[in-house]
Design an enzyme around this catalytic site. Sequence first.
Site, PDB file in Angstrom:
ATOM      1  N   SER A  28       3.754   2.772   5.643  1.00 46.03           N
ATOM      2  CA  SER A  28       4.866   2.055   5.005  1.00 46.03           C
ATOM      3  C   SER A  28       6.143   2.097   5.836  1.00 46.03           C
ATOM      4  O   SER A  28       6.439   3.094   6.503  1.00 46.03           O
ATOM      5  CB  SER A  28       5.133   2.704   3.650  1.00 46.03           C
ATOM      6  OG  SER A  28       6.382   2.303   3.143  1.00 46.03           O
ATOM      7  N   GLU A  63       8.854   2.634   4.646  1.00 45.69           N
ATOM      8  CA  GLU A  63       9.658   3.741   4.105  1.00 45.69           C
ATOM      9  C   GLU A  63       9.646   4.944   5.048  1.00 45.69           C
ATOM     10  O   GLU A  63      10.497   5.820   4.952  1.00 45.69           O
ATOM     11  CB  GLU A  63       9.126   4.158   2.733  1.00 45.69           C
ATOM     12  CG  GLU A  63       9.585   3.288   1.595  1.00 45.69           C
ATOM     13  CD  GLU A  63      11.095   3.321   1.374  1.00 45.69           C
ATOM     14  OE1 GLU A  63      11.626   4.404   1.116  1.00 45.69           O
ATOM     15  OE2 GLU A  63      11.730   2.257   1.467  1.00 45.69           O
ATOM     16  N   TYR A  66       8.074  10.099  -1.332  1.00 44.66           N
ATOM     17  CA  TYR A  66       7.068   9.075  -1.022  1.00 44.66           C
ATOM     18  C   TYR A  66       6.993   8.838   0.488  1.00 44.66           C
ATOM     19  O   TYR A  66       5.913   8.832   1.080  1.00 44.66           O
ATOM     20  CB  TYR A  66       7.425   7.763  -1.740  1.00 44.66           C
ATOM     21  CG  TYR A  66       6.597   6.570  -1.289  1.00 44.66           C
ATOM     22  CD1 TYR A  66       5.318   6.355  -1.792  1.00 44.66           C
ATOM     23  CD2 TYR A  66       7.101   5.664  -0.349  1.00 44.66           C
ATOM     24  CE1 TYR A  66       4.554   5.264  -1.370  1.00 44.66           C
ATOM     25  CE2 TYR A  66       6.349   4.578   0.083  1.00 44.66           C
ATOM     26  CZ  TYR A  66       5.071   4.386  -0.436  1.00 44.66           C
ATOM     27  OH  TYR A  66       4.323   3.314   0.003  1.00 44.66           O
TER      28      TYR A  66
HETATM   29  P1  NAP Z   1       0.430  -0.595  -6.339  1.00 47.65           P
HETATM   30  O1  NAP Z   1       0.447  -1.977  -6.911  1.00 47.65           O
HETATM   31  O2  NAP Z   1       1.344   0.432  -6.892  1.00 47.65           O
HETATM   32  O3  NAP Z   1      -1.087  -0.070  -6.456  1.00 47.65           O
HETATM   33  C1  NAP Z   1      -1.403   1.274  -6.250  1.00 47.65           C
HETATM   34  C2  NAP Z   1      -2.872   1.469  -6.515  1.00 47.65           C
HETATM   35  O4  NAP Z   1      -3.179   2.862  -6.332  1.00 47.65           O
HETATM   36  C3  NAP Z   1      -3.308   1.122  -7.948  1.00 47.65           C
HETATM   37  O5  NAP Z   1      -4.584   0.559  -7.922  1.00 47.65           O
HETATM   38  C4  NAP Z   1      -3.345   2.487  -8.615  1.00 47.65           C
HETATM   39  O6  NAP Z   1      -4.219   2.555  -9.734  1.00 47.65           O
HETATM   40  C5  NAP Z   1      -3.897   3.305  -7.461  1.00 47.65           C
HETATM   41  N1  NAP Z   1      -3.703   4.743  -7.645  1.00 47.65           N
HETATM   42  C6  NAP Z   1      -2.592   5.407  -8.004  1.00 47.65           C
HETATM   43  N2  NAP Z   1      -2.816   6.714  -8.089  1.00 47.65           N
HETATM   44  C7  NAP Z   1      -4.110   6.898  -7.774  1.00 47.65           C
HETATM   45  C8  NAP Z   1      -4.975   8.025  -7.724  1.00 47.65           C
HETATM   46  N3  NAP Z   1      -4.534   9.251  -8.027  1.00 47.65           N
HETATM   47  N4  NAP Z   1      -6.262   7.847  -7.354  1.00 47.65           N
HETATM   48  C9  NAP Z   1      -6.732   6.619  -7.073  1.00 47.65           C
HETATM   49  N5  NAP Z   1      -5.977   5.501  -7.126  1.00 47.65           N
HETATM   50  C10 NAP Z   1      -4.688   5.648  -7.475  1.00 47.65           C
HETATM   51  O7  NAP Z   1       0.686  -0.639  -4.764  1.00 47.65           O
HETATM   52  P2  NAP Z   1       0.607  -1.883  -3.747  1.00 47.65           P
HETATM   53  O8  NAP Z   1       1.936  -2.559  -3.731  1.00 47.65           O
HETATM   54  O9  NAP Z   1      -0.615  -2.669  -4.008  1.00 47.65           O
HETATM   55  O10 NAP Z   1       0.499  -1.118  -2.365  1.00 47.65           O
HETATM   56  C11 NAP Z   1      -0.777  -0.762  -1.822  1.00 47.65           C
HETATM   57  C12 NAP Z   1      -0.602   0.381  -0.839  1.00 47.65           C
HETATM   58  O11 NAP Z   1       0.281  -0.009   0.197  1.00 47.65           O
HETATM   59  C13 NAP Z   1       0.015   1.644  -1.431  1.00 47.65           C
HETATM   60  O12 NAP Z   1      -0.535   2.738  -0.735  1.00 47.65           O
HETATM   61  C14 NAP Z   1       1.481   1.535  -1.098  1.00 47.65           C
HETATM   62  O13 NAP Z   1       2.073   2.807  -1.055  1.00 47.65           O
HETATM   63  C15 NAP Z   1       1.397   0.873   0.257  1.00 47.65           C
HETATM   64  N6  NAP Z   1       2.522   0.023   0.641  1.00 47.65           N
HETATM   65  C16 NAP Z   1       2.975  -0.941  -0.183  1.00 47.65           C
HETATM   66  C17 NAP Z   1       3.993  -1.782   0.226  1.00 47.65           C
HETATM   67  C18 NAP Z   1       4.491  -2.891  -0.642  1.00 47.65           C
HETATM   68  O14 NAP Z   1       5.576  -3.418  -0.354  1.00 47.65           O
HETATM   69  N7  NAP Z   1       3.746  -3.330  -1.641  1.00 47.65           N
HETATM   70  C19 NAP Z   1       4.530  -1.631   1.532  1.00 47.65           C
HETATM   71  C20 NAP Z   1       4.023  -0.629   2.359  1.00 47.65           C
HETATM   72  C21 NAP Z   1       3.009   0.183   1.918  1.00 47.65           C
HETATM   73  P3  NAP Z   1      -3.738   2.091 -11.213  1.00 47.65           P
HETATM   74  O15 NAP Z   1      -3.854   0.593 -11.226  1.00 47.65           O
HETATM   75  O16 NAP Z   1      -4.695   2.779 -12.098  1.00 47.65           O
HETATM   76  O17 NAP Z   1      -2.317   2.552 -11.369  1.00 47.65           O
HETATM   77  O1  F7E Z   2      13.295  -1.044  -4.211  1.00 45.47           O
HETATM   78  C1  F7E Z   2      16.904  -1.171  -4.893  1.00 45.47           C
HETATM   79  C2  F7E Z   2      16.322   0.168  -4.505  1.00 45.47           C
HETATM   80  O2  F7E Z   2      11.502  -0.162  -5.688  1.00 45.47           O
HETATM   81  C3  F7E Z   2      13.888  -1.887  -3.249  1.00 45.47           C
HETATM   82  C4  F7E Z   2       7.214   0.115  -2.385  1.00 45.47           C
HETATM   83  O3  F7E Z   2       6.227  -0.878  -2.402  1.00 45.47           O
HETATM   84  O4  F7E Z   2       8.330  -0.923  -0.526  1.00 45.47           O
HETATM   85  C5  F7E Z   2       8.511  -0.497  -1.863  1.00 45.47           C
HETATM   86  O5  F7E Z   2       9.527   0.498  -1.931  1.00 45.47           O
HETATM   87  C6  F7E Z   2      15.387  -1.648  -3.206  1.00 45.47           C
HETATM   88  C7  F7E Z   2      15.776  -0.170  -3.123  1.00 45.47           C
HETATM   89  O6  F7E Z   2      10.948  -0.966  -3.340  1.00 45.47           O
HETATM   90  C8  F7E Z   2      16.758  -1.417  -8.494  1.00 45.47           C
HETATM   91  O7  F7E Z   2      17.314   1.187  -4.520  1.00 45.47           O
HETATM   92  C9  F7E Z   2      18.237  -1.742  -6.945  1.00 45.47           C
HETATM   93  O8  F7E Z   2      16.784  -0.018  -2.162  1.00 45.47           O
HETATM   94  O9  F7E Z   2      11.490  -2.621  -5.054  1.00 45.47           O
HETATM   95  P1  F7E Z   2      11.760  -1.212  -4.671  1.00 45.47           P
HETATM   96  P2  F7E Z   2      11.062   0.133  -2.187  1.00 45.47           P
HETATM   97  O10 F7E Z   2      11.739   1.347  -2.641  1.00 45.47           O
HETATM   98  O11 F7E Z   2      11.636  -0.560  -0.995  1.00 45.47           O
HETATM   99  C10 F7E Z   2       7.944   0.097   0.402  1.00 45.47           C
HETATM  100  C11 F7E Z   2       7.757  -0.565   1.749  1.00 45.47           C
HETATM  101  C12 F7E Z   2       6.776   0.884  -0.060  1.00 45.47           C
HETATM  102  O12 F7E Z   2       5.965   1.351   0.737  1.00 45.47           O
HETATM  103  C13 F7E Z   2       6.759   1.273  -1.497  1.00 45.47           C
HETATM  104  O13 F7E Z   2       5.433   1.624  -1.911  1.00 45.47           O
HETATM  105  O14 F7E Z   2      15.944  -2.118  -4.428  1.00 45.47           O
HETATM  106  N1  F7E Z   2      17.077  -1.364  -6.339  1.00 45.47           N
HETATM  107  N2  F7E Z   2      18.064  -1.783  -8.269  1.00 45.47           N
HETATM  108  C14 F7E Z   2      16.156  -1.147  -7.276  1.00 45.47           C
HETATM  109  N3  F7E Z   2      14.867  -0.785  -7.182  1.00 45.47           N
HETATM  110  C15 F7E Z   2      14.139  -0.677  -8.320  1.00 45.47           C
HETATM  111  N4  F7E Z   2      12.834  -0.357  -8.252  1.00 45.47           N
HETATM  112  N5  F7E Z   2      14.706  -0.912  -9.550  1.00 45.47           N
HETATM  113  C16 F7E Z   2      16.024  -1.279  -9.694  1.00 45.47           C
HETATM  114  O15 F7E Z   2      16.518  -1.486 -10.807  1.00 45.47           O
END
Ligand code: NAP
Ligand code: F7E
Length: 339
Positions: free
Chosen positions: A132, A134, A155
Amino acid sequence: MTKRALITGLTGQDGSYLAELLLSKDYEVYGLRRRSSSFNTGRIDHLLNDFRHDKNAKLFLEYGDLADASSLARLLYRLHPDEIYNLGAQSHVHVSFEMPEYTGDVTGLGSVRILEAVRESGVRATIYQASSSEMFGSEPPPQNENTPFHPRSPYGCAKVYAHHIAVNYRESYGMHVSNGILFNHESPRRGENFVTRKITQAIARIHCGLQKKLYLGNLDAKRDWGYAPEYVEAMWMMLQQDTPDDYVIATGETHSVREFVIEAFAHAGLDWEKHVEIDPVYYRPAEVDNLRGDASKARVKLGWTPKVGFDELVRIMVDADIESLEERLRRGEEYIKSS
Ligand code: NAP
Ligand code: F7E
């Protein structure tokens, strides 16, 4: 021969799009499902319905958990997948400050449990690890594969561990493990408490007269937001390479949360300043201020480029949430009105 894939996180945003992609390529897809007291298959029900009572089914759910090594090992021994996509995680950054140990266990150690299960079982699978942006934390943009890591949340720390252990297994055991360092990617299937979806769902409710205010945290944070269905293609591409490697996947553009708000409310014909309020409860103990990825390596080596830009992404998400809510209201789902 039909290829077999195992996806952890199948029920999540990316898992659901990846399953669609792999099924369209005629893979047999197995996905990890966590035991839950309520149904957690909403994002893949349309796929499961296609296969109900079909003896040629190609999508299968298996109970297991990334915190439970034995369930993972058993699956590996039984399924012998050709490709493994480790997408499962406690993926919410803010929540990780409340549950740092659990996040480290599932998001960090979960990856080594998968890698160990592969090593122990002798399965010769290619493996994708969901890294990620992050991990870059406070490092200035643009961030690429050579940018140092400086995670700013439990995270982010867990993802750095998972990233490094994947590289370590590649170097130690010659395993075909690739890290995709994906920047934020969104869609109508995005989890409802991530900021983009929180905004677009609130807009739908305001548009339908069900809500007046939207409470947000830091509007100044900047993110490189792409479109999730395109990002899962990059995951698949990485596992088709002869040699494993690490790749940044991003659009190269950055926008603030405020810009997302302005664009999204304007698209729905609403004045954001009448509806958006700040609630410090959404501030994080440490923030990642500015992410903008440089995906040149993925463009050159994988041939991957993003197509959906920021404005289009916002439109897709706002339209989808308005359409879905209007449809549910038409069907008379009264609970929505009173919730
Ligand atoms: P998501 O919608 O939050 O999905 C997370 C998945 O992980 C869900 O299927 C969840 O199951 C499962 N999970 C959670 N805890 C688990 C456990 N203990 N054992 C097995 N499965 C578990 O995330 P996403 O946005 O699709 O992201 C996919 C991956 O990419 C994640 O690893 C995330 O950290 C990473 N990532 C995401 C982003 C982004 O912007 N979306 C960017 C960079 C990296 P449930 O449905 O049961 O909750
Ligand atoms: O926040 C700000 C918050 O929670 C984005 C995950 O998929 O991407 C995701 O992480 C920004 C942050 O995503 C609210 O402070 C303001 O600066 O949508 P987010 P994230 O933290 O960037 C990375 C790449 C991953 O890997 C992660 O799994 O938005 N923000 N107001 C808020 N964020 C949330 N959630 N809620 C608010 O009300």
